[in-house]
Design an enzyme around this catalytic site. Structure first.
Site, PDB file in Angstrom:
ATOM      1  N   LYS A   1       0.088   4.239  -0.241  1.00 51.65           N
ATOM      2  CA  LYS A   1      -0.542   5.413   0.375  1.00 51.65           C
ATOM      3  C   LYS A   1      -0.318   6.644  -0.524  1.00 51.65           C
ATOM      4  CE  LYS A   1      -0.092   3.125   4.777  1.00 51.65           C
ATOM      5  NZ  LYS A   1       0.040   3.208   6.224  1.00 51.65           N
TER       6      LYS A   1
ATOM      7  N   GLU B   1      -6.661   4.692   7.820  1.00 54.10           N
ATOM      8  CA  GLU B   1      -6.497   6.119   7.499  1.00 54.10           C
ATOM      9  C   GLU B   1      -7.748   6.669   6.822  1.00 54.10           C
ATOM     10  OE1 GLU B   1      -2.791   5.396   5.483  1.00 54.10           O
ATOM     11  OE2 GLU B   1      -1.935   4.833   7.419  1.00 54.10           O
TER      12      GLU B   1
ATOM     13  N   GLY C   1       2.805   2.285  10.745  1.00 56.03           N
ATOM     14  CA  GLY C   1       3.744   3.387  10.570  1.00 56.03           C
ATOM     15  C   GLY C   1       4.463   3.793  11.840  1.00 56.03           C
TER      16      GLY C   1
ATOM     17  N   GLU D   1      -5.120  -4.861  10.525  1.00 53.11           N
ATOM     18  CA  GLU D   1      -4.071  -3.864  10.745  1.00 53.11           C
ATOM     19  C   GLU D   1      -4.341  -3.130  12.051  1.00 53.11           C
ATOM     20  OE1 GLU D   1      -2.107  -2.662   6.831  1.00 53.11           O
ATOM     21  OE2 GLU D   1      -3.920  -1.491   6.929  1.00 53.11           O
TER      22      GLU D   1
ATOM     23  N   HIS E   1      -9.329   1.079   4.957  1.00 52.38           N
ATOM     24  CA  HIS E   1      -8.045   1.301   5.635  1.00 52.38           C
ATOM     25  C   HIS E   1      -8.243   2.257   6.825  1.00 52.38           C
ATOM     26  CE1 HIS E   1      -3.942   2.471   6.449  1.00 52.38           C
ATOM     27  NE2 HIS E   1      -3.590   1.361   5.831  1.00 52.38           N
TER      28      HIS E   1
ATOM     29  N   SER F   1       3.762  -2.189  10.259  1.00 54.40           N
ATOM     30  CA  SER F   1       5.210  -2.234  10.460  1.00 54.40           C
ATOM     31  C   SER F   1       5.834  -3.592  10.134  1.00 54.40           C
ATOM     32  CB  SER F   1       5.566  -1.801  11.877  1.00 54.40           C
ATOM     33  OG  SER F   1       5.172  -0.456  12.100  1.00 54.40           O
TER      34      SER F   1
ATOM     35  N   ASN G   1       0.868  -1.176   0.000  1.00 53.18           N
ATOM     36  CA  ASN G   1       0.000   0.000   0.000  1.00 53.18           C
ATOM     37  C   ASN G   1       0.906   1.228   0.000  1.00 53.18           C
ATOM     38  OD1 ASN G   1      -1.766   2.053   0.478  1.00 53.18           O
ATOM     39  ND2 ASN G   1      -2.388   1.369   2.522  1.00 53.18           N
TER      40      ASN G   1
HETATM   41  P1  13P Z   1       3.301   0.362   7.678  1.00 55.87           P
HETATM   42  O1  13P Z   1       3.805  -0.930   7.051  1.00 55.87           O
HETATM   43  O2  13P Z   1       4.019   1.570   7.177  1.00 55.87           O
HETATM   44  O3  13P Z   1       3.182   0.254   9.136  1.00 55.87           O
HETATM   45  O4  13P Z   1       1.796   0.547   7.110  1.00 55.87           O
HETATM   46  C1  13P Z   1       0.909  -0.504   7.227  1.00 55.87           C
HETATM   47  C2  13P Z   1      -0.299  -0.166   6.466  1.00 55.87           C
HETATM   48  O5  13P Z   1      -1.048   0.717   6.835  1.00 55.87           O
HETATM   49  C3  13P Z   1      -0.550  -0.892   5.208  1.00 55.87           C
HETATM   50  O6  13P Z   1      -1.823  -0.632   4.729  1.00 55.87           O
END
Ligand code: 13P
Length: 253
Positions: A11, A99, A175, A169, A97, A215, A9
């Site tokens: 983003k 976010e 992140g 997640e 997601h 992560s 992803n």
């Molecule tokens: P990270 O791998 O940067 O923690 O992000 C995970 C994520 O949100 C994947 O959709």
């Protein structure tokens, strides 16, 4: 038999040149995959067309969207529809997601509509969900996750689960560099599969791929993916670096 999947992803990262360079590097580096494995990247929508064209040169690299609107078309400035994705040969989409939930106020009820719209168009759904830190700390995380599944997905027919992938997640691990331990991931993935089993039976539940996200890095992927109910990962930061992403793909084997 359910598949192992690593999906990146991206983003809201990478400009056009960077996106095409990363895709080209992945296409060049990815050899044939075992039959039970899949690899996907989910770029920002503005790059879907050009990344899709480069990825078409590979037999293995799939491309998915990061989001789509629940309506077929209309006055929704800034949004994209499922049929637009289909028209660019994009047949998978991330939905829900954290976010999107946090910054764009998507809730389980809107996500239920998005899921239905996507599946009706023949678009595979990668449904993302997971608890926040305070929910884990007050020990409501299993209930939160069960509700996120039930409210957005449990109206589906069993046969529709062939077109749904789950991505657990935990928000506190996204992140942050703080990952769930392999035991915590397995514990929640087993819970998710048991909730699915109760609703749809073991055969259906056993067929659903449940990815872990939060992560995942080259140095922890193997152990996390080695858990019996973890079927791969949804990768954020590490999917932006060719070598890290390839190392995570290799950790599926
Ligand atoms: P990270 O791998 O940067 O923690 O992000 C995970 C994520 O949100 C994947 O959709």
């Amino acid at each position: 038999m359910r598949k192992k999947i690593v999906a990146g992803n991206w983003k809201m990262n990478l400009d056009k040149a960077e996106a095409l360079s990363l895709t080209t590097d992945l296409v060049d580096a990815l050899g044939a995959l075992p039959e039970n494995q899949r690899v996907m990247v989910c770029p920002p929508s503005i790059h879907l067309s050009s990344v899709g064209e480069v990825a078409a040169g590979s037999k293995v690299l799939e491309v998915g969207g990061q989001n789509m609107h629940q309506s077929g078309s209309g006055a929704y400035t800034g949004e994209i529809s499922g049929s637009m994705l289909k028209s660019y040969n994009i047949n998978s989409v991330l939905l829900g997601h954290s976010e999107r939930r946090a910054y764009f106020h998507e809730n389980n009820s809107v996500l239920r509509e998005k899921v239905d719209t996507a599946l009706a168009l023949g678009i595979e759904v990668i449904y993302c969900f997971g608890e926040m830190l305070e929910e884990r700390e007050n020990e409501t995380h299993f209930d939160v996750v069960s509700s996120q599944l039930k409210e957005a997905l449990f109206h589906l027919e069993a046969s529709q689960w062939n077109h749904v992938i789950l991505a657990y997640e935990p928000v506190w691990a996204i992140g942050t560099g703080r990952t769930a331990s392999p035991e915590q991931a397995q514990e929640m993935h087993a819970h998710i599969r048991s909730v699915l089993t109760q609703a749809y039976g073991a055969e259906c539940a056993d067929g659903v791929s449940i990815l872990y996200g939060g992560s995942v890095k080259p140095d922890n992927a193997k152990e996390i993916f080695g858990q019996p109910d973890v079927d791969g990962g949804l990768i954020g930061g590490a999917s932006l670096k060719t070598q890290d992403f390839l190392a995570i793909v290799a950790a599926m084997s």
